[in-house]
Design an enzyme around this catalytic site. Sequence first.
Site, PDB file in Angstrom:
ATOM      1  N   HIS A 187      -0.065 -17.615  -4.011  1.00  0.00           N
ATOM      2  CA  HIS A 187       1.324 -17.826  -3.564  1.00  0.00           C
ATOM      3  C   HIS A 187       2.212 -16.637  -3.964  1.00  0.00           C
ATOM      4  O   HIS A 187       3.421 -16.796  -4.164  1.00  0.00           O
ATOM      5  CB  HIS A 187       1.907 -19.120  -4.141  1.00  0.00           C
ATOM      6  CG  HIS A 187       1.153 -20.354  -3.759  1.00  0.00           C
ATOM      7  ND1 HIS A 187       1.456 -21.096  -2.641  1.00  0.00           N
ATOM      8  CD2 HIS A 187       0.097 -20.965  -4.351  1.00  0.00           C
ATOM      9  CE1 HIS A 187       0.624 -22.120  -2.556  1.00  0.00           C
ATOM     10  NE2 HIS A 187      -0.223 -22.059  -3.573  1.00  0.00           N
ATOM     11  N   SER A 317       8.308  10.608   3.398  1.00  0.00           N
ATOM     12  CA  SER A 317       9.706  10.423   3.777  1.00  0.00           C
ATOM     13  C   SER A 317      10.329  11.746   4.170  1.00  0.00           C
ATOM     14  O   SER A 317      10.031  12.796   3.599  1.00  0.00           O
ATOM     15  CB  SER A 317      10.481   9.818   2.597  1.00  0.00           C
ATOM     16  OG  SER A 317      11.863   9.774   2.888  1.00  0.00           O
ATOM     17  N   LYS A 323       7.942  11.230  -2.038  1.00  0.00           N
ATOM     18  CA  LYS A 323       7.508   9.867  -1.712  1.00  0.00           C
ATOM     19  C   LYS A 323       6.205   9.911  -0.915  1.00  0.00           C
ATOM     20  O   LYS A 323       6.052  10.712   0.006  1.00  0.00           O
ATOM     21  CB  LYS A 323       8.583   9.152  -0.894  1.00  0.00           C
ATOM     22  CG  LYS A 323       8.352   7.650  -0.749  1.00  0.00           C
ATOM     23  CD  LYS A 323       9.573   6.996  -0.104  1.00  0.00           C
ATOM     24  CE  LYS A 323       9.490   5.480  -0.151  1.00  0.00           C
ATOM     25  NZ  LYS A 323       8.404   4.964   0.689  1.00  0.00           N
TER      26      LYS A 323
END
Length: 464
Positions: A187, A317, A323
């Site tokens: 979950h 990016s 990134k």
Amino acid sequence: MSDVRIERDSMGEMEVPAPAYYGASTQRAVLNFPVSGLRFSRSFIRALGLIKLAAAETNMELGQLDRERGEAIVRAAQEVADGKLDAEFVLDIFQTGSGTSTNMNANEVIANRASEILGGERGSRKVHPNDHVNMGQSSNDVIPTAIHLAALEAMERRLLPGLGKLHAGLAEKARAFDDIVKIGRTHLQDATPIRLGQEFSGYASQVEHGIRRVRQAQAELAELALGGTAVGTGINTHPEFARRTIARLAERTGLTLQEAENHFEAQAAKDAAVSASGALKAVAVSLMKIANDIRFLGSGPRCGIGELKIPPVQPGSSIMPGKVNPVIAESVMMVAAQVMGNDLTVTIAAERGNFELNVMMPVLAHNLLESIELLGAAAANFQEKCIAGLEADRQRCESLVEQSLAMVTVLAPRIGYDRAADLAHRAYETGQTIRALCREEKVLPEDELERLLDARSQTEPGRA
């Protein structure tokens, strides 16, 4: 010098581009279906070439076709199978539902090329597209045969090798990561510990099961409709034509092939294609799950889960320097989405088996074959550019395990569920680990506590 020539079909004269090998029927379809620009795949055109080649050899053997024309057809059909005449297959996927236009495209290209081989001109009909190239056949049995043959070859040469590489790569990571204990998640919440290798063994098993499903689909696709001609009765074909031609196709491709047990089912229904597409969808679902898990496990690198280090393959990016994104996994997920959509199209197309013939075969063929090619390429690329270079952050994995409130689970059989739950709530409120809180409250003797809270032991079956 004129840039067109005049050819004829059953509807009369038609202007055809002078350099083209295709003829009047194909040109009519060019004009009738200016829809998408989508064309049949290389695998499908190859299958058509192989069918026409094998058919000509059988018809010569049966004394139905003279050897001079037959050998010229064989040479021309081989060129089609080899891709030398791909530019001549000019028809849109969204065309006549039986694929008759594309069958005639093949017949005309092969007939004109064979006529040329015999010293005739294109359009001379020295070799006739219907009488000679299409002898003993109908679009209604050729097109479904080509769908099955193309799918089988693409599975064998593209999809299964790609999945095999991915399975081997995931299995290798399962072995390499087997001693790394991390937190499990259910979950999206912390659960009991699991070894990273166990997690990867699940991924490897998903792919292994996918390979089995594809193999099962191949068994259904191995039945070919050839020999049924117009409606499944076999009108206008020699009783031995299908068996001998299919045997030749099996020999040339190395595939296990057989004549359909029931030609009426083989032409009116496309259930085998639906089954195959379903297997492909299942593979796509597996790849979506695996790729998505790896994205999350590698998220960060500092502020996410960060248990995996994903290979950097390109800047992530245009605005954030340094990134790096999980682009290979994202590519796999998009392929999976496309395959799931293709499966719906295949399903809808297969529903249109009206009486003795399915009338959405071209779009079914396009989507089925696209799915096979996409999954094969994506699986191989996933292994090569992502899975092979994955590394585990052992320190991060171990740190998260110790912080998990789910560590209290192993204490429940000793102290009871309610008391264990209370400890978990208080550990969360105070920011303590389960280990620290249990020591502070002397819940269990130190040696027993240490034994129970050993994370590695919690990754095996049994009760502590």
